[in-house]
Design a protein around this motif. Structure first.
Motif, PDB file in Angstrom:
ATOM      1  N   PRO A   2       0.802  -1.237   0.000  1.00 39.44           N
ATOM      2  CA  PRO A   2       0.000   0.000   0.000  1.00 39.44           C
ATOM      3  C   PRO A   2       0.824   1.271   0.000  1.00 39.44           C
ATOM      4  N   GLU A   3       2.098   1.191   0.380  1.00 34.40           N
ATOM      5  CA  GLU A   3       2.932   2.388   0.358  1.00 34.40           C
ATOM      6  C   GLU A   3       3.109   2.924  -1.062  1.00 34.40           C
ATOM      7  N   ILE A   4       3.036   2.042  -2.061  1.00 28.74           N
ATOM      8  CA  ILE A   4       3.128   2.492  -3.452  1.00 28.74           C
ATOM      9  C   ILE A   4       1.859   3.247  -3.830  1.00 28.74           C
ATOM     10  N   ALA A   5       0.708   2.730  -3.405  1.00 22.01           N
ATOM     11  CA  ALA A   5      -0.559   3.425  -3.657  1.00 22.01           C
ATOM     12  C   ALA A   5      -0.546   4.799  -2.995  1.00 22.01           C
ATOM     13  N   GLU A   6      -0.034   4.863  -1.775  1.00 16.12           N
ATOM     14  CA  GLU A   6       0.036   6.137  -1.047  1.00 16.12           C
ATOM     15  C   GLU A   6       0.937   7.130  -1.778  1.00 16.12           C
ATOM     16  N   THR A   7       2.011   6.629  -2.370  1.00 17.84           N
ATOM     17  CA  THR A   7       2.929   7.500  -3.118  1.00 17.84           C
ATOM     18  C   THR A   7       2.238   8.083  -4.343  1.00 17.84           C
ATOM     19  N   ILE A   8       1.499   7.249  -5.072  1.00 15.01           N
ATOM     20  CA  ILE A   8       0.775   7.727  -6.255  1.00 15.01           C
ATOM     21  C   ILE A   8      -0.207   8.822  -5.871  1.00 15.01           C
ATOM     22  N   VAL A   9      -0.932   8.602  -4.786  1.00 13.53           N
ATOM     23  CA  VAL A   9      -1.909   9.591  -4.316  1.00 13.53           C
ATOM     24  C   VAL A   9      -1.208  10.864  -3.873  1.00 13.53           C
ATOM     25  N   GLU A  10      -0.128  10.706  -3.111  1.00 17.68           N
ATOM     26  CA  GLU A  10       0.604  11.866  -2.603  1.00 17.68           C
ATOM     27  C   GLU A  10       1.130  12.740  -3.739  1.00 17.68           C
ATOM     28  N   LEU A  11       1.621  12.107  -4.801  1.00 17.82           N
ATOM     29  CA  LEU A  11       2.165  12.847  -5.935  1.00 17.82           C
ATOM     30  C   LEU A  11       1.072  13.457  -6.805  1.00 17.82           C
ATOM     31  N   GLY A  12      -0.165  13.006  -6.637  1.00 21.87           N
ATOM     32  CA  GLY A  12      -1.247  13.489  -7.478  1.00 21.87           C
ATOM     33  C   GLY A  12      -1.201  12.915  -8.878  1.00 21.87           C
ATOM     34  N   HIS A  13      -0.663  11.697  -8.996  1.00 24.22           N
ATOM     35  CA  HIS A  13      -0.529  11.052 -10.297  1.00 24.22           C
ATOM     36  C   HIS A  13      -1.705  10.118 -10.572  1.00 24.22           C
ATOM     37  N   GLU A  14      -1.708   9.568 -11.769  1.00 26.41           N
ATOM     38  CA  GLU A  14      -2.838   8.749 -12.222  1.00 26.41           C
ATOM     39  C   GLU A  14      -2.552   7.258 -12.074  1.00 26.41           C
ATOM     40  N   PRO A  15      -3.468   6.502 -11.423  1.00 23.40           N
ATOM     41  CA  PRO A  15      -3.344   5.050 -11.457  1.00 23.40           C
ATOM     42  C   PRO A  15      -4.033   4.491 -12.702  1.00 23.40           C
ATOM     43  N   VAL A  16      -3.329   3.663 -13.432  1.00 22.40           N
ATOM     44  CA  VAL A  16      -3.846   2.995 -14.630  1.00 22.40           C
ATOM     45  C   VAL A  16      -3.823   1.498 -14.358  1.00 22.40           C
ATOM     46  N   SER A  17      -4.811   0.776 -14.848  1.00 17.40           N
ATOM     47  CA  SER A  17      -4.843  -0.659 -14.570  1.00 17.40           C
ATOM     48  C   SER A  17      -3.901  -1.428 -15.498  1.00 17.40           C
TER      49      SER A  17
END
Length: 289
Positions: A96-111
């Motif tokens: 989950p730390e990777i998910a938190e990093t994506i959110v923190e940076l304001g970047h886009e998660p792609v499947s």
């Protein structure tokens, strides 16, 4: 004379840069997850077709999450470079730390699928479930559902129709050009934007070919960017995709090349570094289906 397709980017940008960070670590094949064997992709090229665990290769993937991810995230933050993170959903569940990093940076998660496994052998029902599980999982871990999809190399005849049914805005499994286009054939009444990806500028080349050095990769990436930038200056803007992997570019002997590339990009005016969804949305608005 062959006519080139063209698009104008926001603010008169000469080129759109799409940085793609692939997160496959933590969901690769292993008998520990019920697979029949080990993940065949290994930097040493060692693969045994047997139902045993390859602890060494699993730790090689784990390196990307533990050591590579902080380096990649730091550079993207330092250069204010937005990225689209193509994530295998299970990877974010396990880390989950990777998910938190994506959110923190304001970047886009792609499947990148629910797991980093091949979906081309799935029947329609299994693939529909695979897509649905990925959407629900990524929404849980990042707080937002994915709107783009990248398969592991291959997809089925059903994939794009299933993605449209599942509410996806765009599909990445395409290497046919340098600007987005509409797929009007899969579902004529509900076309989907295709945002092409590129393999030639992908850091995976350093994983599959030990002779391909970070300097080779940097040189190629800079030449690709410079050519597209020149075309934009001539009035024909394009987009560039830069594919990254935590376990590859995140190594101490390679991360410098990403830093040099981002410094090169930032030295040029009128460059739009955007998420793939932003690119897809801009294309859909500028060139309605």
């Amino acid at each position: 004379m062959i006519a080139e397709e063209r698009i104008d980017w926001p603010g008169g940008a000469k080129v759109a840069l799409s940085i793609v960070v692939n997160v496959e670590e933590g969901s690769e094949m292993t008998v520990a997850r019920g697979d029949k064997g080990m993940e065949p992709v290994d930097e040493l090229g060692i693969h045994i077709k047997a139902p045993i665990r390859n602890y060494g290769n699993e730790s090689n993937y784990l390196y990307g999450l533990k050591a590579g991810a902080p380096r990649v995230a730091k550079l993207l933050r330092d250069h204010d470079a937005k990225a689209s993170w193509t994530v295998a959903a299970l990877s974010l569940e396990n880390h989950p730390e990777i998910a938190e990093t994506i959110v923190e940076l304001g970047h886009e998660p792609v499947s990148h699928g629910w797991r980093w496994i091949h979906q081309f052998k799935m029947d329609e029902a299994a693939e529909r479930e695979f897509i649905d599980k990925a959407v629900r999982s990524i929404e849980r871990t990042t707080g937002t559902r994915p709107y783009g999809w990248l398969s592991r190399y291959f997809h089925t005849d059903n994939t794009r129709r299933l993605l449209i049914e599942a509410g996806f805005d765009y599909h990445m499994d395409d290497y046919s050009g340098d600007i987005p286009y509409w797929d009007r054939e899969t579902e004529p009444r509900r076309p989907i934007v295709i945002v092409p990806y590129q393999l030639d500028s992908n850091d995976m080349k350093m994983w599959t070919d030990p002779a391909y050095t970070p300097a080779n990769w940097l040189d190629y990436a800079k030449h690709s960017f410079d050519q597209l930038y020149r075309e934009g200056e001539e009035g024909n803007p394009k987009m560039m995709s830069l594919g990254l992997h935590l376990r590859i570019i995140g190594r101490p002997g390679r991360i410098w090349a990403l830093n040099e590339f981002l410094k090169h990009v930032r030295s040029k005016p009128d460059v739009w570094i955007a998420s793939r969804r932003e690119i897809a949305q801009h294309f859909a608005k500028a060139c309605p289906a």
